[in-house]
Design an enzyme around this catalytic site. Sequence first.
Site, PDB file in Angstrom:
ATOM      1  N   GLU A   1       0.769  -1.303  -0.030  1.00 26.55           N
ATOM      2  CA  GLU A   1       0.161  -0.078   0.043  1.00 26.55           C
ATOM      3  C   GLU A   1       0.879   1.233  -0.054  1.00 26.55           C
ATOM      4  OE1 GLU A   1      -3.265   0.679  -0.005  1.00 26.55           O
ATOM      5  OE2 GLU A   1      -3.586  -1.196  -0.828  1.00 26.55           O
ATOM      6  N   GLY A   2       2.070   1.191   0.784  1.00 26.81           N
ATOM      7  CA  GLY A   2       2.879   2.384   0.467  1.00 26.81           C
ATOM      8  C   GLY A   2       3.193   2.850  -0.893  1.00 26.81           C
ATOM      9  N   HIS A   3       3.517   1.749  -1.725  1.00 25.02           N
ATOM     10  CA  HIS A   3       3.653   1.816  -3.151  1.00 25.02           C
ATOM     11  C   HIS A   3       2.654   2.568  -3.766  1.00 25.02           C
ATOM     12  CE1 HIS A   3       6.949  -1.403  -2.341  1.00 25.02           C
ATOM     13  NE2 HIS A   3       7.547  -0.431  -3.062  1.00 25.02           N
TER      14      HIS A   3
ATOM     15  N   GLN B   1      22.717  -1.406  -6.067  1.00 23.25           N
ATOM     16  CA  GLN B   1      22.458  -0.643  -4.910  1.00 23.25           C
ATOM     17  C   GLN B   1      22.568  -1.811  -3.639  1.00 23.25           C
ATOM     18  OE1 GLN B   1      18.568   0.588  -6.158  1.00 23.25           O
ATOM     19  NE2 GLN B   1      17.956   0.251  -3.937  1.00 23.25           N
TER      20      GLN B   1
ATOM     21  N   GLN C   1       8.764   8.528   1.925  1.00 27.18           N
ATOM     22  CA  GLN C   1       9.375   9.332   3.395  1.00 27.18           C
ATOM     23  C   GLN C   1      10.197   8.167   3.953  1.00 27.18           C
ATOM     24  OE1 GLN C   1       7.430  12.174   5.655  1.00 27.18           O
ATOM     25  NE2 GLN C   1       8.680  11.673   7.231  1.00 27.18           N
TER      26      GLN C   1
ATOM     27  N   ASP D   1      12.379   5.895   3.048  1.00 27.19           N
ATOM     28  CA  ASP D   1      13.526   6.215   2.748  1.00 27.19           C
ATOM     29  C   ASP D   1      14.235   7.408   2.842  1.00 27.19           C
ATOM     30  OD1 ASP D   1      13.859   3.147   2.178  1.00 27.19           O
ATOM     31  OD2 ASP D   1      12.363   3.812   0.578  1.00 27.19           O
TER      32      ASP D   1
ATOM     33  N   MET E   1       5.686   0.121   6.175  1.00 25.13           N
ATOM     34  CA  MET E   1       5.464  -1.203   5.322  1.00 25.13           C
ATOM     35  C   MET E   1       6.531  -1.071   4.472  1.00 25.13           C
ATOM     36  SD  MET E   1       1.472  -0.669   3.702  1.00 25.13           S
ATOM     37  CE  MET E   1       0.038  -1.163   4.835  1.00 25.13           C
TER      38      MET E   1
ATOM     39  N   SER F   1       8.612  -3.871   1.575  1.00 25.59           N
ATOM     40  CA  SER F   1       8.694  -5.298   0.799  1.00 25.59           C
ATOM     41  C   SER F   1       9.321  -6.227   1.658  1.00 25.59           C
ATOM     42  CB  SER F   1       9.243  -5.001  -0.485  1.00 25.59           C
ATOM     43  OG  SER F   1       8.690  -4.095  -1.255  1.00 25.59           O
TER      44      SER F   1
END
Length: 282
Positions: A35-37, A61, A148, A150, A184, A186
């Site tokens: 849901e964050g994405h 990365q 936010q 990250d 949230m 992954s």
Amino acid sequence: MHIVYAGADWQKYWLNSLKSDKTIGLVPTMGALHEGHLDLVRKAKTETDIVVVSIFVNPTQFNNQEDYDNYPTTINEDLDKLRKENVDFVFLPKTETIYPEKPELSINFGELETVLEGAFRPGHFNGVGIVVSKLFNIIKPNQAFFGQKDLQQTAIIKRLVNDLSINIKLEIVPTRREVDGLAMSSRNVRLNQEERNQALILINSLTKAKKELLEGMPWFEVHNQIKCDFEEMPLASLEYFELIHPEYFTTFKDFDASQKSSICVAAYLGKIRLIDNLPIIP
């Protein structure tokens, strides 16, 4: 929803957007969407005419090969979620498309490389900078949307855009949390039940520290309390817990209510590394 696998295939759509004077919003992701994405996608849909979501697990990365090898991939589920959100395009490149050869260029982000994620994940931000630059160059968006959670990554990308005069507007969207407060991520799907339960120490430590600071407790005492709290969690291992300026990432030795500040935390739950942050003075 159109799925595009290479930059050359995207060019005709980009040219059409120019002819029709439509704006493009890019949501860069590494998949395993939550849901964050989707908050980023929804924000992009309200602010731009054409929404492009990229899904690419960027190898450059990762400073930990095991983390890269085990990063969750759920492409079919991701595409289903994006269709339900009426996304216009998904950019789904293969590794050899993004990196036809190993990049020789490196990007140094100065003091941002020496603290927090930069210190504990050497080379991480160089990889972020290179892949984001490539996505910007391929998709050519008017706006790009990041989360936010990250926080240091958003500072890196702001510096990239500002220092290279990239004509893209950045939008930073607030962290989406589970009902119990866990940010949230992954990586959360890799936690077993006991690790998931103990992972709440991240948000609990942030909210506790904020409360204590605002009530006048010195930072060194707050920091020591949090370290003790982590030591009582058998599956949690604290990597850092720092009071920082949210734009420059300078660390503070004490709290000053007249300055912007946030607290950033990173910790392992078993073998899974999680990060979080909380603004103290926005």
